[in-house]
Design an enzyme around this catalytic site. Structure first.
Site, PDB file in Angstrom:
ATOM      1  CB  CYS A  23     -16.510  -1.638  -9.545  1.00  0.00           C
ATOM      2  SG  CYS A  23     -16.211  -0.195 -10.535  1.00  0.00           S
ATOM      3  CB  CYS A 255      -4.045  -6.135  -7.678  1.00  0.00           C
ATOM      4  SG  CYS A 255      -3.906  -4.685  -6.621  1.00  0.00           S
ATOM      5  CE1 TYR A 261      -8.099   0.329   3.387  1.00  0.00           C
ATOM      6  CE2 TYR A 261      -8.796   0.259   1.093  1.00  0.00           C
ATOM      7  CZ  TYR A 261      -8.943   0.737   2.375  1.00  0.00           C
ATOM      8  OH  TYR A 261      -9.937   1.636   2.651  1.00  0.00           O
ATOM      9  CB  SER A 302      -7.253  -0.984   7.575  1.00  0.00           C
ATOM     10  OG  SER A 302      -6.769   0.097   8.349  1.00  0.00           O
ATOM     11  CG  ASP A 365      -4.287  -0.769   5.442  1.00  0.00           C
ATOM     12  OD1 ASP A 365      -3.867   0.336   5.084  1.00  0.00           O
ATOM     13  OD2 ASP A 365      -5.499  -1.024   5.561  1.00  0.00           O
ATOM     14  CB  CYS A 452       0.220  -5.919 -10.725  1.00  0.00           C
ATOM     15  SG  CYS A 452       0.399  -4.142 -11.040  1.00  0.00           S
ATOM     16  CB  CYS A 455       1.011   0.947  -6.110  1.00  0.00           C
ATOM     17  SG  CYS A 455       0.702  -0.539  -5.150  1.00  0.00           S
TER      18      CYS A 455
END
Length: 479
Positions: A23, A255, A261, A302, A365, A452, A455
Site C-alpha cells: 500500500c 527493504c 522496483y 521499469s 528490473d 532486508c 527475497c
C-alpha cells in the site's frame, strides 16, 4: 459500484503479475488547508504502491468521516466527494491486498468507533503474528479479515488511556512490517516498525505537517522533507507540533526491493535519489555482465534507469526499442481470446526499424515468473533482432516475501526452482545476466546489515511462523 476507466489492465497475463507492494499511506495535520485534497494528491503520487482500492478519513475535531471504494484514486474520488470531506486532519490509503481479499470491506482506512471516540488507521506492510494478535480482541469486537483491522480494533478497545499510550504499549508486541498513519478526532499519529522495512517520511507544510510513504508524495503537495520516521518511532502531531516517542530499539532492515522496483524514481531514500541508485545499478550490471552488442534498450519504464547506466558504462548506444502504451491502466473489461493471445503487445510493441538486424541488450528490473520477458524476447526476434541479451538489475528473486510484497510462495517464482541457465533457456535469450546481490547492495550505499534482502537470499530479519502467514490467514476460505 465499480467505476471503470476504459483502460486496459496492467495484469494482461494473470500468471505474470509484477511484484506489488502492500500500500501507500498519507497523513496530514493542517488547520486551514483543504486536507482532503492534499490527501487525494498525496495518494495520487503513491498510486503505484496500491491499485485495488483507495480511501480517505477526515476529522474537523468532533467526528471522523471515512470515504473509500474499490478502484484507483482518480476513480474513487471527485470534486463533489472531496468537497464533503472537510476538516483539519486526514489520512489516506491506496491498497494492494497482501492480507485479506480484495473486497470493499477490506479497503482502508479502517474505522473503529467507541463511546469515547473514533479511530481511523491506514497500514503499509504485512504483519506476521496476526492470528496471535487477533486472539486478544474482545469477543465479537470485529470480524477482522485483515491485519489492519486487528490493529485498529486493538488500539481502540481500551479507551481508558490515550491513543498514544495505547499505541506505545501495543506496537512492541506487533511483529512484521508496518508503516502506520492513524488518527482520532483531533490528532494525527504515525509509526514505523523497529526494522523500518517499509518506508515512511515526515514533511513540513507552511501551516502543518505531512507523513507519507515516499518523498514524492511530499513534493506533490508542496511539503518540505524533514526526515524519515525512524524505525521503532511513534509520532504524535497536533496543535503542539510533532512529538516523538520510542516504543522499540531500532534494528534497521530497509527493504532492498524498494530500490529495485517499488519506489518511484523521483523518491529519496536514506538521503539518495532512487533514480541515481538505479542508474548506478546499471553501471555495476554492465561491469559484471558485459556483452558485445549494438544497442541497449530498456523494458519501459521499469528498466530505463538501469539501461541508462548499462549504456554509459559499456559504451554501447542507448535507444528505445520498445514502445509502451501510455494508457495501460486498470480495466474491468476482459480482453477477448484473440487479444489475450497477443498478450504483452497490448502494453509493449517493438520499433522494428530500430531493432532489426541489431544485437540487443534488454535491461529489466526483475524476473518474477518470466512470462513477460519471454514474450519480449519473442517479439524482438520477430521484429528482426539478431541477438537478444537479457540483463536484470536485481539478483534472482528466489524466496517469498512475508513483509508486504505479493509473492508468498517459492512456487510462484521462476528462480525458486530453475537455475540461471535454465531460466535463460526458458526465456529464449542468447544470454542472461543478473546483478549480484553484493553489487546491488553496494550500489544503494546502504550496509548489507541494514537491509532486508530476504527475497534474494532467504535470510529473514524477523522469524517467520509458516503456519500463521498467508493472504487469507484470517479468512475461512479465499474470496
Amino acid at each position: 459500484m465499480l467505476k471503470g476507466d476504459g483502460r486496459l489492465g496492467h495484469d494482461l497475463d494473470p500468471n505474470d503479475r509484477a511484484p506489488k507492494d502492500a500500500c501507500g499511506v498519507f497523513g496530514v495535520w493542517a488547520p486551514g488547508e483543504e486536507v482532503s485534497k492534499l490527501t487525494y494528491y498525496g495518494l495520487y503520487a503513491l498510486q503505484h504502491r496500491g491499485q485495488e482500492s483507495a480511501g480517505i478519513a477526515v476529522s474537523e475535531g468532533s467526528r471522523i468521516l471515512v470515504y473509500k471504494d474499490m478502484g484507483l484514486v482518480a476513480q474513487v474520488f471527485d470534486e463533489s466527494v472531496l468537497g464533503t470531506l472537510r476538516g483539519h486532519l486526514a489520512i489516506g490509503h491506496c491498497r494492494y491486498s497482501t492480507t485479506g481479499s480484495s473486497v470493499w470491506e477490506n479497503a482502508q482506512p479502517t474505522l473503529s468507533s467507541t463511546e469515547v471516540g473514533g479511530l481511523a488507521l491506514a497500514h503499509n506492510g504485512n504483519l506476521i503474528n496476526t492470528p496471535e494478535l487477533a486472539e486478544r480482541l474482545a469477543p465479537g469486537a470485529t470480524r477482522a479479515t485483515t491485519d489492519t483491522e486487528v490493529l485498529t480494533s486493538l488500539l481502540a478497545q481500551d479507551r481508558t488511556r490515550s491513543i498514544e499510550d495505547a499505541a506505545a504499549e501495543l506496537l512492541p508486541q506487533v511483529k512484521g512490517a508496518y508503516s502506520l498513519v492513524f488518527m482520532d478526532e483531533k490528532t494525527l499519529y504515525a509509526a514505523r516498525d523497529p526494522q523500518g522495512i517499509r518506508p515512511l517520511v515526515l514533511g513540513r507544510l507552511e501551516r502543518g505537517w505531512v507523513v507519507a510513504s515516499e518523498t514524492a508524495a511530499l513534493d506533490i503537495v508542496g511539503a518540505t522533507f524533514v526526515r524519515e520516521v525512524e524505525p521503532g518511532e511513534l509520532l504524535t502531531i497536533d496543535e503542539g507540533g510533532v512529538r516523538s516517542r520510542r516504543f522499540a530499539l531500532a534494528d534497521p532492515k530497509g527493504c532492498l526491493f524498494e530500490y529495485v522496483y517499488l519506489a518511484r524514481p523521483d523518491t529519496t531514500i536514506a538521503g539518495r535519489g532512487v533514480q541515481t541508485t538505479r542508474v548506478e545499478v546499471g553501471r555495476v550490471l554492465a561491469r559484471e555482465h558485459p556483452v558485445e552488442a549494438d544497442l541497449v534498450i530498456p523494458t519501459p519504464e521499469s528498466g530505463t534507469p538501469a539501461a541508462v547506466g548499462y549504456a554509459e558504462e559499456s559504451g554501447i548506444p542507448y535507444g528505445q526499442g520498445l514502445v509502451k502504451n501510455s494508457y495501460v491502466g486498470r480495466t474491468f473489461i476482459q480482453p477477448s481470446q484473440t487479444i489475450r493471445q497477443l498478450g504483452i503487445r497490448l502494453k509493449l510493441n517493438p520499433l522494428k526499424e530500430v531493432v532489426a538486424g541489431k544485437r540487443l541488450v534488454v535491461v529489466d528490473d526483475s524476473i518474477v515468473r518470466g512470462n513477460t520477458q519471454r514474450a519480449i524476447v519473442r517479439m524482438l526476434r520477430e521484429a528482426g533482432a539478431s541477438e537478444v541479451h537479457v540483463r536484470i538489475s536485481s539478483p534472482p528473486v528466489a524466496w517469498p516475501c512475508f513483509y508486504g510484497i505479493d509473492f508468498a510462495t517459492r512456487a510462484e517464482l521462476i528462480a525458486g526452482s530453475l537455475s540461471v541457465e535454465e531460466i535463460r533457456q526458458s526465456l529464449g535469450a542468447d544470454s542472461l545476466g543478473y546483478i549480484s546481490l553484493e553489487g546491488l547492495t553496494k550500489a544503494t550505499t546502504i550496509p548489507a546489515e541494514r537491509l532486508c534482502r530476504a527475497c534474494f537470499d532467504g535470510s529473514y530479519p524477523i522469524a517467520i511462523d509458516q503456519d500463521n502467514v498467508g493472504k487469507y490467514v484470517l479468512e475461512s476460505s479465499p474470496k
